[in-house]
Structure formats: structure tokens, C-alpha cells
Design an enzyme around this catalytic site. Sequence first.
Site, PDB file in Angstrom:
ATOM      1  N   ARG A  14       0.846  -1.203   0.000  1.00 39.18           N
ATOM      2  CA  ARG A  14       0.000   0.000   0.000  1.00 39.18           C
ATOM      3  C   ARG A  14       0.884   1.256   0.000  1.00 39.18           C
ATOM      4  O   ARG A  14       1.055   1.897  -1.011  1.00 39.18           O
ATOM      5  CB  ARG A  14      -0.962  -0.030   1.205  1.00 39.18           C
ATOM      6  CG  ARG A  14      -2.111   0.960   1.080  1.00 39.18           C
ATOM      7  CD  ARG A  14      -1.778   2.391   1.441  1.00 39.18           C
ATOM      8  NE  ARG A  14      -1.427   2.567   2.852  1.00 39.18           N
ATOM      9  CZ  ARG A  14      -0.877   3.699   3.326  1.00 39.18           C
ATOM     10  NH1 ARG A  14      -0.608   4.720   2.529  1.00 39.18           N
ATOM     11  NH2 ARG A  14      -0.555   3.789   4.601  1.00 39.18           N
ATOM     12  N   GLU A 144      -4.112  10.588  10.464  1.00 38.94           N
ATOM     13  CA  GLU A 144      -3.173  11.198   9.520  1.00 38.94           C
ATOM     14  C   GLU A 144      -2.616  12.517  10.064  1.00 38.94           C
ATOM     15  O   GLU A 144      -3.345  13.310  10.653  1.00 38.94           O
ATOM     16  CB  GLU A 144      -3.888  11.429   8.183  1.00 38.94           C
ATOM     17  CG  GLU A 144      -2.916  11.732   7.064  1.00 38.94           C
ATOM     18  CD  GLU A 144      -3.617  12.038   5.752  1.00 38.94           C
ATOM     19  OE1 GLU A 144      -4.812  12.344   5.768  1.00 38.94           O
ATOM     20  OE2 GLU A 144      -2.939  11.980   4.702  1.00 38.94           O
TER      21      GLU A 144
HETATM   22  C1  KIV Z   1      -2.193   7.379   4.230  1.00 36.85           C
HETATM   23  C2  KIV Z   1      -1.594   7.548   5.558  1.00 36.85           C
HETATM   24  C3  KIV Z   1      -2.089   6.585   6.528  1.00 36.85           C
HETATM   25  C4  KIV Z   1      -0.113   7.493   5.550  1.00 36.85           C
HETATM   26  O1  KIV Z   1       0.506   6.685   4.941  1.00 36.85           O
HETATM   27  C5  KIV Z   1       0.563   8.449   6.393  1.00 36.85           C
HETATM   28  O2  KIV Z   1      -0.103   9.274   7.004  1.00 36.85           O
HETATM   29  O3  KIV Z   1       1.786   8.399   6.431  1.00 36.85           O
END
Ligand code: KIV
Length: 525
Positions: A14, A144
Site C-alpha cells: 500500500r 493522519e
Molecule cells: C495514508 C496515511 C495513513 C499514511 O501513509 C501516512 O499518514 O503516512
Amino acid sequence: MKKRKIEIMDTTLRDGEQTSGVSFSAAEKLTIAQLLLEELHIDRIEIASARVSEGEFQGVKGIMAWANEKNYTHRIEVLTFVDGGLSIDWMLNAGAKVQNLLTKGSLNHLVHQLKKTPEQHFEEIAQTINLARQEGIETNVYLEDWSNGMRNSPEYVFEFLDFLTQQNVKRILLPDTLGVLIPSETATFIAQIIQKYPNTHFDFHAHNDYDLSVANVLEAVKEGIHGLHVTVNGMGERAGNAPLESTVAVINDFLPEIEIGVKESSLYSVSKLVETFTGYRIPANKPIVGDNVFTQTAGIHADGDNKNNLYFNDLLPERFGRQRKYALGKTSGKANIEKNLQELGLQLNPEDLKLVTQRIIELGDKKETVTKEDLPYIISDVLDSHSYQERIVVESYILSHAKGLRPSTTLSLKINGEIIEEHAQGDGQFDAFMNALAKIYKSKNWTLPTLIDYAVRIPPGSSSDALCETIITWVNNGKEFKTRGLDSDQTVAAIIATQKMLNVISEERCKGSVKQRIKIFSLLL
Ligand SMILES: CC(C)C(=O)C(=O)O
């Protein structure tokens, strides 16, 4: 001592896929997911963002079908959004069971991006979590921009955590979204949170913008974090995430009270596979998995390794399925060469070792990379050159190759001290060289042997572009023999082989001993 278990969550599929220019096919995702869970024994993996594309949907579906058979579905997570249930529908259709819900962990993000009040945001989150629960989907929540939230709007973060810890949430995921934390701050923030919510599971998600991701991870673990997010080769948005390989090594070597189940010896092979699938090259100096990190280059280091392993640290290459290497180049001394010879099962007397060392230093000075595979070629070349007297020397030459013109050579040859120069054209550069040589020999009333075969090869298995070997077969007075030349340039290698031939036949003229040459070559080839 009972060890404290930390969950490792790998997000190569992801966040790693958010590396610019990287996109996995469904089949690649399945292969990586299988290796992460079954080969490396990673606890959990995040495999996609919901609603991204049809390809992503098929990828998740394929992984979930496999995970279902294996009973792994609760170890596989998907990033979802507060979107009125659309992400939940997407997950249900793909067969996914755990959502990592993206929410706003700083007031700044909430106000400027979502343009909502905390109350509105919390209300929508509660609805999403409840909907997921009704559909049998488990929820973890990402805050986030949490690190900036802790710096600039801590009241909001704690109000949010008070709310979340009352919801049906399995884990709370704390990202340093912009990779701005320094280790002391990470320690302070994580300690505050763990103390305030001792019964909640928290993960830390580091980014590497200041190259501090692993240092931050180390602090988070020391302060009691329950889970860590990593990616293979540190791939991920911008400068990437905390690299799985270094995270594992740091925890294993510096935090003996912590238990992680990751299998170190498979880290390198998985890292290489991810490199191949992504085309995202691992820097040679990247800890644990980079090409050079277990290579001793300086002669003094190789020498020290022979003396109670003076230059070893705890990162033994064998732990990671790798091997220590000793580089060959201008800074490598006798000890590096001897280590490589040992591996090849070869031995040289001190005088020959000195000659071979000199030749490797010369090549290194020309910025050429010499590999273990090149070594037998260098040895035979060096020893061969010293096995006869050099009466005839190719002093200098110009080889020209231009479009629309025949290749030509001007050659200056030294024969027993006398310099003779000639010019000739030919079908190629080496042909022109041979024609110029023939003119010189004709002027002496000497004949040249006939060239009957010309072969070029690079040392087998060599990854270097340093060396190329030209082997020429000649017939002189009815007898066949070979000479060889070694250089990074094929034509230069052929000229070196030709100079050797000139000396072989000159020796024959003097001593009539071509038989001895044939014997040497049969040994070398
Ligand atoms: C998309 C989010 C969860 C992310 O990868 C971050 O905030 O680093």
C-alpha cells in the site's frame, strides 16, 4: 526474561506502492503477500487502498481468496476512507476483513482539507466504524498527520483519542505522515499516549524524510508502542517508510527485551524480489540489503578479518542470507586478493601474488571494477605475460573508425629496441592493425602466422563490465597455438593477444620452442 511482543505490519503493497513510478500487478501483489506472511512471518500486511482502481480490486480479491483458504484474513488490511460506506462496500466485494480507516490526526488537516469541525468528523467516523462492524469488518484507525497534531493541536489529538478509545476500534495507528519527527520528540509523544491509554493498542507509522525513520521506530519501541509499520527496501511515499530490514536488525540487536517473529535469513531474497518487481533499485550502500554493505574494500580491513575478526560487527551477513565479500581494486591489498583466491580454491606463490596485486591496482586506478570472477583471468594473463621475454612491443597506435571511411591504423612497433612505424587500412580496426603489422614484418622479411580463430568472452558470472578477454588462434609453420589478451576494450584485448603472439614466434625464431607455449596455454585455458 519474558519478552514483549511487537507486531510488525508491512505496508509495501500500500504505502510502498505509493513510491513514485511503482505499480504492482495482481499476481505480483499475491506473490509478495505470500512471501511476507509465510516466508518472513510478518504479523500483518496492508495490501491496498480501497476504491483506487479495478486492478487494485482484483489484486485484493486474489489475495483474500488465498488468505481465506489459509485462515489469514485477519492479518490482511486495506486502507479505507470516511466516505459514507463506499470503502466498506468495496471491501465486502473484495472479501477483505480489516479496514485501516484514514482520519485526520491534526486540526490543521481537518480544518483545511475536510473543512469540518471535530464533532462532525467524529460523528462520521463513528458511523463508518459501526457500519463496518455490522458487516463483519474489523476497524483500525489512522490519525493522519498525527505528529504535527501532537506538536500544534495536542488538545484536538487527545479529544480524538478519548473518543476513539470508546469506539469499536482494534488498533490506533499513529503516522508521522510528513516524516518530521526527531527521536526525542517521538519518545515524548509515544510515552504520553501509552501512559494515558494503557489498554489501547497503538502502532507507529514512520516516514523517512530526514532519514530518521529507524531512529524514531527505535524510540517508539522503547516507549512501549505495540506495533510498527515498515516496507521492504523502505519504499513508500516521498522518501519512503521505515525499511523492514533495518527495523528488524535494530530491534534484534539493540532491544533484547523485544520479540519480533520476522525471519532475518529471508530478508535479502524478498528484498531482491521486490527490487525486481518494482524496478526500484536498492542503493548499493543500503544497510542489510545493499550490494556493498558486506564488502570489505580496504586491504587493512581484510587483513584485520584474518586477525580475530577485528572488522566484524554484529551484522553478520549470514544472518540475512548473505556472504561477506572482499573487493578487488586499487585499495585492496594482498589480504583481499588472498581471501578471493581462497574462495576460488587457488593459491599463488608470494612473487606471483605481488604481480597479480599490482595488476589489480592498475585496473582499479583506471576506475574499473574487478570481481572475483575476473580473478582467474587476471592471474593467467599476468603470469602468462611474465612467462616469456618481451622482445617486441606495440609502442603506440591510432585506430580510427569513421562513417563512410575505411577503418585505418597507424602503428609503431619496437623490435629489439628499434622503432618501426606503418599505416594501413582494413575491414575493421583490428584488420587495419594487422595490415599495418604485416607491412612492418614484410619490411623485415618475416612472416606472420595465420589467424584462424578470434573469440571474445567476458568472465562467466562476472557482473562487472571491467574485463573482456580476446582469444586468438594462430597457425605458425603448421603448428596451432592460442594467445589471449585482457582489457575492458575488445580491440585492445586483441592487440595485447597479438603482441603476445609476436613474442611467442620471436622466441620460436630464437629457440624453436612453440611447444612450450602450447603447454602453457593448455594449462591456462
Ligand atoms: C495514508 C496515511 C495513513 C499514511 O501513509 C501516512 O499518514 O503516512
